[in-house]
Design a protein around this motif. Structure first.
Motif: not given
Length: 379
Positions: A246-248, A252-256
């Motif tokens: 979940d943390e990973h 990645l979602t924030a970067l996307r």
């Protein structure tokens, strides 16, 4: 001979580049803390005030140096304990549980304490906001121990830990261990670890020349953050560490989102809705990747300040961007007015010097700086 001189020049240039980046990281986090507290509108003139995250980050950097001095001189050291001692000196300067702090650390009646040069900086003795979890844990400290951690998930577990990024992966592990001494929440401890790994990758990232304006100008920031996330994933898979799926995915979602919806205020508010360490991490990651160019640092800090807890998000943003682009990319008019600029700059330089050269020597080698131990007593 010419080849040897060229190699020496290249080494000096690389050392100066790293120094600029560590200085940028330290000063960037401080500018973010200040601009965030001002909600993106710092005063147009006069000194800029440091926040409590900046004060604690100063003592983190000092504690890292003193832990290294102790390890070199004594051959044995528990770095989180030395950094915790640094926070106790901060508390004593602030007038927090002074008698308790002295009972814990002063075993010789005539010892001057708090010691070290940082204790002589007047601004660090002024109240500049609250750090409730840190203060609560310090207020339970007893001789021979480090106090009882709270259950807090608060942002200071992360913001004060950012200087650990200069020490690499060992520093990230120490950041997590130090967070655990005051913040019992696993999410806060993980966020401190993840943030320092990202800072480390930003410090080591290859960059375009300053002033680049095309899309390629933002690639070093996004590449560094992407590489940091990938390194976290690989490391945690191989060691059974603390990066959950979940943390990973959230990282990645924030970067996307920064690529697909950059600088979107609503998106920032959803990524960083509160003053917790995970929010500071995701918010700072999103903003840094939304404003990745070396000429966008001011805009990034002003945008980050609009988050629900702008202090912590802008603090992380400033550290990440300063670490990639170096001190030269920071707004000169803000850096030159910050009341702790000289202190932060000195700590950054001394941190690198200690890691590279150990001016006070070691258990077996004599040092070349007779004043280093007085400045950074190794205990």
């Amino acid at each position: 001979m010419a080849d040897e001189k060229d190699r020496e020049k290249d080494q000096r240039r690389e050392a100066l580049k790293l120094q600029s980046r560590v200085r940028g990281m330290m000063l960037g986090l401080a500018l973010g803390d200040t601009v965030g507290a001002a909600r993106g509108r710092p005063p147009a003139g006069g000194p800029l005030r440091a926040g409590v995250s900046t004060q604690l980050a100063c003592f983190t950097a000092e504690g890292i140096i003193r832990a290294s001095v102790r390890g070199n001189k004594k051959g044995i050291c528990y770095p989180p304990g030395v950094v915790m001692h640094a926070y106790c000196r901060w508390a004593a300067l602030q007038g927090i549980e002074v008698d308790r702090m002295r009972r814990r650390w002063v075993t010789v009646d005539d010892r001057t304490w708090p010691d070290g040069w940082l204790a002589g900086v007047p601004v660090l003795a002024e109240r500049r906001g609250s750090a409730p979890a840190t203060v609560t844990a310090l207020s339970t400290i007893e001789p021979g121990g480090y106090g009882t951690p709270t259950t807090s998930r608060g942002c200071h577990a992360l913001t004060r830990a950012l200087p650990f990024g200069a020490v690499g992966l060992p520093g990230a592990r120490q950041a997590r261990d130090v967070a655990a001494l005051t913040h019992g929440d696993a999410g806060a401890q993980s966020a401190a670890f993840h943030a320092t790994v990202l800072v480390h990758h930003c410090l080591r990232q290859q960059t375009a020349p300053h002033g680049g304006q095309g899309p390629e100008a933002g690639e070093p920031v996004r590449s560094a953050l992407s590489a940091g996330i990938a390194a976290l994933r690989a490391r945690e898979r191989s060691r059974g560490g603390v990066l959950t799926d979940d943390e990973h995915d959230r990282l990645l979602t924030a970067l996307r989102y920064a690529a697909d919806e950059p600088a979107h205020a609503g998106r920032l508010a959803r990524l960083a809705p509160d003053p917790t360490a995970p929010s500071a991490l995701l918010g700072g990651l999103y903003v840094a990747a939304s404003f990745p160019g070396p000429g966008e640092v001011r805009a990034a800090l002003e945008f980050a300040a609009g988050a629900p807890d702008g202090d912590s998000v802008a603090c992380v943003t400033g550290a990440l961007l300063g670490a990639v682009h170096g001190v030269e990319a920071l707004p000169v008019d803000l850096v030159s007015r910050h009341e702790l600029a000289w202190v932060l700059d000195t700590l950054a330089r001394d941190l690198l010097l200690q890691c590279d050269d150990s001016p006070s020597g070691s258990e077996y080698l004599r040092g070349w700086d007779p004043h280093w131990w007085e400045r950074y007593p190794g205990w």
